[in-house]
Design a protein around this motif. Structure first.
Motif, PDB file in Angstrom:
ATOM      1  N   LYS B  51       0.826  -1.206   0.000  1.00 22.17           N
ATOM      2  CA  LYS B  51       0.000   0.000   0.000  1.00 22.17           C
ATOM      3  C   LYS B  51       0.857   1.251   0.000  1.00 22.17           C
ATOM      4  O   LYS B  51       0.544   2.238  -0.662  1.00 22.17           O
ATOM      5  CB  LYS B  51      -0.912   0.013   1.231  1.00 22.17           C
ATOM      6  CG  LYS B  51      -2.232  -0.662   0.969  1.00 22.17           C
ATOM      7  CD  LYS B  51      -3.221  -0.308   2.055  1.00 22.17           C
ATOM      8  CE  LYS B  51      -4.547  -0.994   1.783  1.00 22.17           C
ATOM      9  NZ  LYS B  51      -5.277  -1.232   3.031  1.00 22.17           N
ATOM     10  N   GLN B  54       2.316   1.729  -3.367  1.00 16.29           N
ATOM     11  CA  GLN B  54       1.297   2.286  -4.275  1.00 16.29           C
ATOM     12  C   GLN B  54       1.111   3.785  -4.048  1.00 16.29           C
ATOM     13  O   GLN B  54       0.998   4.559  -4.987  1.00 16.29           O
ATOM     14  CB  GLN B  54      -0.047   1.586  -4.055  1.00 16.29           C
ATOM     15  CG  GLN B  54      -0.156   0.256  -4.769  1.00 16.29           C
ATOM     16  CD  GLN B  54      -1.375  -0.543  -4.313  1.00 16.29           C
ATOM     17  OE1 GLN B  54      -2.180  -0.066  -3.503  1.00 16.29           O
ATOM     18  NE2 GLN B  54      -1.510  -1.755  -4.812  1.00 16.29           N
ATOM     19  N   GLU B  55       1.107   4.152  -2.777  1.00 10.85           N
ATOM     20  CA  GLU B  55       0.946   5.567  -2.438  1.00 10.85           C
ATOM     21  C   GLU B  55       2.115   6.381  -3.013  1.00 10.85           C
ATOM     22  O   GLU B  55       1.922   7.423  -3.631  1.00 10.85           O
ATOM     23  CB  GLU B  55       0.879   5.717  -0.919  1.00 10.85           C
ATOM     24  CG  GLU B  55       0.467   7.115  -0.472  1.00 10.85           C
ATOM     25  CD  GLU B  55       0.510   7.283   1.056  1.00 10.85           C
ATOM     26  OE1 GLU B  55       0.812   6.308   1.772  1.00 10.85           O
ATOM     27  OE2 GLU B  55       0.232   8.399   1.510  1.00 10.85           O
ATOM     28  N   ARG B  58       1.837   6.663  -6.711  1.00 10.43           N
ATOM     29  CA  ARG B  58       0.786   7.580  -7.111  1.00 10.43           C
ATOM     30  C   ARG B  58       1.291   9.026  -7.083  1.00 10.43           C
ATOM     31  O   ARG B  58       1.091   9.791  -8.013  1.00 10.43           O
ATOM     32  CB  ARG B  58      -0.419   7.423  -6.168  1.00 10.43           C
ATOM     33  CG  ARG B  58      -1.740   7.825  -6.796  1.00 10.43           C
ATOM     34  CD  ARG B  58      -2.948   7.393  -5.988  1.00 10.43           C
ATOM     35  NE  ARG B  58      -2.856   7.769  -4.581  1.00 10.43           N
ATOM     36  CZ  ARG B  58      -2.898   6.890  -3.576  1.00 10.43           C
ATOM     37  NH1 ARG B  58      -3.005   5.601  -3.805  1.00 10.43           N
ATOM     38  NH2 ARG B  58      -2.833   7.314  -2.332  1.00 10.43           N
ATOM     39  N   TYR B  59       1.998   9.364  -5.993  1.00  8.68           N
ATOM     40  CA  TYR B  59       2.548  10.725  -5.928  1.00  8.68           C
ATOM     41  C   TYR B  59       3.635  10.939  -6.967  1.00  8.68           C
ATOM     42  O   TYR B  59       3.724  11.995  -7.575  1.00  8.68           O
ATOM     43  CB  TYR B  59       3.093  11.029  -4.523  1.00  8.68           C
ATOM     44  CG  TYR B  59       1.997  11.330  -3.543  1.00  8.68           C
ATOM     45  CD1 TYR B  59       1.238  12.507  -3.668  1.00  8.68           C
ATOM     46  CD2 TYR B  59       1.689  10.470  -2.497  1.00  8.68           C
ATOM     47  CE1 TYR B  59       0.216  12.793  -2.781  1.00  8.68           C
ATOM     48  CE2 TYR B  59       0.668  10.745  -1.604  1.00  8.68           C
ATOM     49  CZ  TYR B  59      -0.063  11.905  -1.752  1.00  8.68           C
ATOM     50  OH  TYR B  59      -1.077  12.190  -0.882  1.00  8.68           O
ATOM     51  N   LEU B 108       6.323  11.604   3.201  1.00  9.96           N
ATOM     52  CA  LEU B 108       5.393  10.490   3.427  1.00  9.96           C
ATOM     53  C   LEU B 108       5.728   9.775   4.742  1.00  9.96           C
ATOM     54  O   LEU B 108       4.840   9.425   5.517  1.00  9.96           O
ATOM     55  CB  LEU B 108       5.451   9.491   2.260  1.00  9.96           C
ATOM     56  CG  LEU B 108       4.774   9.922   0.952  1.00  9.96           C
ATOM     57  CD1 LEU B 108       5.128   8.954  -0.176  1.00  9.96           C
ATOM     58  CD2 LEU B 108       3.256   9.994   1.114  1.00  9.96           C
TER      59      LEU B 108
END
Lengths: 266, 414
Positions: B51, B54-55, B58-59, B108
């Motif tokens: 996850k 993926q985050e 995405r950024y 992050l």
């Protein structure tokens, strides 16, 4: 023979007070002057910490940085520092001296050669700011073989589990950093809180001596009296800078300051 | 000392964080042991967390803008008349340089750990600019430490940081450049590590920072690998990857995915800052045989005197003006996986002139160092050799220096 550092703690205890430890930078503002400062403050200080100046100090605040840069600019070398210690010991054989600095200086000199020089000049203890436990295990063992105390640093961020491990490996003296700060920061926690943390450490092994340092000044030293020892560094470096700025004699001024500090813990 | 295959280089350190048993580590004050350990635990967990990946992706995709272009420099190739010269235009990334990958990942991580403030160091100003940008994006307060000398010579980036709402703290100690900015940033962290996250702007510092940065910039080589296969159908038989090396974050990221290839197929060339041709000072510890020492928490090759005092560096490029070098590069040098050399200020300026004359590309002074060596070596290489230069920064920030050294023409023409 007992390490003079331990003798100093016994003596202070007999007088029912903490040991007073001073920190000055070797070669600040000159080799001769820093030796004279050591000589003159040794009347009131129990243990002398001598800073080995380094030009990328990651844990020192502005006062000690200023002193260190001044000393480096005036040409101080590691060998000069040993010479200062040796000359001081001729004057005052039993006064304990601790060198405090950063690991690169020892690493470049060579650990073994550095320790031999410590023995020859009369250094009794070492504080290496950026060589934490367990990275310092080997070096601490080498120190022990040479009868030099390797002084472990402890901090408010050190977990209890870690504290226990460090204390187990520690030599008879450790150094508790009072708060989250570089040297000389304004005391941002109450002396009561500091003593509470200190007591937590002492409980692990009451026989081992623990001194408190970072942010201690004339104003706060009296409130921390219950510790085994208290270190004042930045306040002294600041006094040297102030004296130089006003064209006064740093030796006399620092000497007066240390006398005053002593009077607050009697 | 040996490089292992099949294991990411960032994970090849031993238990204490030493690569090859002697580079890196954690030479830090006791106060930082806990926050560093916390960060290690968090990072080790998250880098395996799908996850989180993926985050991150995405950024990277929607905000940084990946992939950055991979282009052939046709005119330059023709002019040089040897190997094919290509460029990975990493300066396409949001903000204009590779520093954005590391800054984003650190923000992050800071968010996950519940920190409200993030601090960072900067030399050329890109690390600071990107961190301020990412901090704004993620709602974190931001403080950037920058040497006073660098503030004066990299004004466009200083303005950008302020515009992003960051506080820029000038550092006046020592040489007033990157080395002092990193020291001051670490000192601030020592005093505020309970509330504040720290982002070190390159693959330097205590081991976990080296790892996080290398992990982040590896995006560059992940993209390049795909682009090479798209372009050539496979990884070319003769591939040479040129990259400037200051702290070493862009070069490590540019090479990481190609680590396991034989160096006869895929060679890495790191170009350090040689400083002014007439000066003895430089920022090239690997090229000029500096000794191993401790700087900013890590053992590395570093410019220092016999006593162990860190020496002042000199380079036209603020981003390369650092006396040390990533432990990862020390490791790559000693295992002979990468080759290191230096380009002088003047050679970098000439390369900038040449590249901008022939191509619609304006590398900042940092990658201009890499171009200098790539161009010189390409002349002697066969036409089937693929030379790729990572153009990791845009010259906008260097306007002042370029105008002074080369005249207005070179600033305006781009």
């Amino acid at each position: 023979m007992l390490n003079p550092i331990s003798v100093a703690f016994i003596k202070a205890k007999q007088e029912n007070r903490p040991a007073l430890l001073t920190y000055t930078v070797a070669g600040d503002s000159s080799k001769k002057q820093s030796l004279n400062i050591l000589k003159s403050i040794s009347k009131n200080a129990d243990i002398l910490e001598v800073g080995v100046p380094h030009n990328t100090p990651v844990a020192d605040g502005s006062q000690i940085q200023t002193s260190a840069y001044r000393a480096i600019k005036n040409g101080i070398k590691v060998n000069d520092i040993f010479k200062i210690v040796k000359d001081f010991k001729k004057f005052h054989k039993n006064k304990p001296i601790i060198l405090m600095g950063y690991y690169n200086m020892i690493f470049q000199y060579g650990e073994n050669k550095f320790l031999n020089k410590c023995n020859l000049s009369g250094v009794n203890g070492l504080i290496v700011v950026d060589l934490p436990w367990p990275e310092n295990k080997n070096f601490a063992k080498k120190c022990k073989k040479k009868s030099i105390y390797f002084i472990q640093l402890l901090s408010p961020t050190t977990t209890t589990k870690r504290l226990k491990k460090i204390i187990k490996d520690s030599h008879p003296m450790s150094y508790f950093i009072s708060m989250l700060s570089t040297t000389g920061g304004k005391l941002k926690v109450s002396p009561k809180e500091i003593i509470k943390n200190y007591n937590k450490i002492k409980k692990i092994n009451p026989k081992k001596k623990v001194v408190i340092g970072f942010g201690i000044t004339e104003k706060t030293i009296g409130k921390l009296k219950s510790a085994d020892g208290l270190v004042v560094g930045s306040a002294i470096c600041k006094e040297i800078s102030r004296s130089l700025k006003h064209r006064q004699n740093p030796v006399t001024n620092v000497s007066k300051l240390v006398k005053k500090l002593k009077s607050k813990i009697l | 000392m040996k490089l292992k295959k099949g294991i990411p280089v960032i994970d090849q350190g031993n238990k204490l964080g030493f690569w090859g048993g002697k580079f890196g580590g954690n030479f830090v004050p006791e106060t930082l042991k806990k926050p560093i350990e916390d960060l290690e635990v968090l990072f080790n967990k998250l880098k395996k967390d799908k996850k989180f990946i993926q985050e991150r992706d995405r950024y990277f995709k929607n905000w940084i803008g990946v992939p950055t272009r991979f282009i052939k420099l046709e005119n330059l190739t023709r002019h040089v008349g040897g190997a094919q010269i290509w460029s990975k235009v990493v300066s396409d990334a949001n903000g204009g340089a590779h520093k954005v990958y590391n800054a984003t990942v650190h923000c992050l991580l800071a968010k996950r750990s519940g920190k409200k403030v993030i601090i960072g160091d900067t030399g050329a100003g890109y690390a600071g600019k990107m961190l301020s940008m990412a901090a704004k994006k993620f709602g974190l307060k931001c403080k950037i430490f920058m040497g006073a000398k660098d503030i004066a010579r990299q004004q466009p980036n200083v303005k950008a940081m302020k515009k992003n709402g960051a506080e820029v703290v000038p550092v006046y100690s020592g040489s007033q450049t990157l080395v002092d900015a990193v020291s001051e940033c670490m000192r601030f962290w020592v005093a505020n590590c309970d509330t504040t996250a720290m982002c070190i702007g390159s693959t330097v510092g205590p081991a976990v920072f080296v790892r996080i940065c290398g992990w982040s910039t590896s995006q560059i080589s992940r993209e390049l690998k795909v682009q090479l296969i798209d372009e050539f159908g496979s990884i070319p038989k003769k591939l040479k990857l040129y990259n400037c090396v200051g702290g070493g974050s862009s070069s490590f990221g540019f090479w990481n995915e190609f680590m396991d290839y034989d160096k006869r197929q895929c060679e890495f060339i790191g170009v350090e800052a040689g400083g002014p041709a007439k000066s003895k000072k430089h920022a090239a510890p690997l090229t000029y045989g500096s000794k191993i020492g401790i700087l900013h928490g890590a053992a590395q090759y570093v410019n220092q005197n016999s006593d162990g005092q860190i020496e002042e560096t000199e380079s036209i490029s603020a981003g390369l003006d650092y006396p040390g070098i990533s432990p990862l590069h020390c490791f790559l040098k000693d295992t002979k996986r990468a080759r290191y050399t230096a380009a002088s200020d003047e050679q970098a300026l000439n390369a900038y002139k040449l590249v901008t004359k022939f191509e619609k590309l304006r590398p900042s002074l940092e990658p201009s160092h890499a171009f200098a060596v790539a161009i010189a070596e390409s002349k002697k290489l066969s036409k089937d050799t693929i030379v790729i230069v990572n153009s990791c920064g845009d010259a906008y920030k260097d306007r002042g220096i370029l105008e002074k050294r080369l005249g207005k023409k070179y600033v305006k023409s781009n």
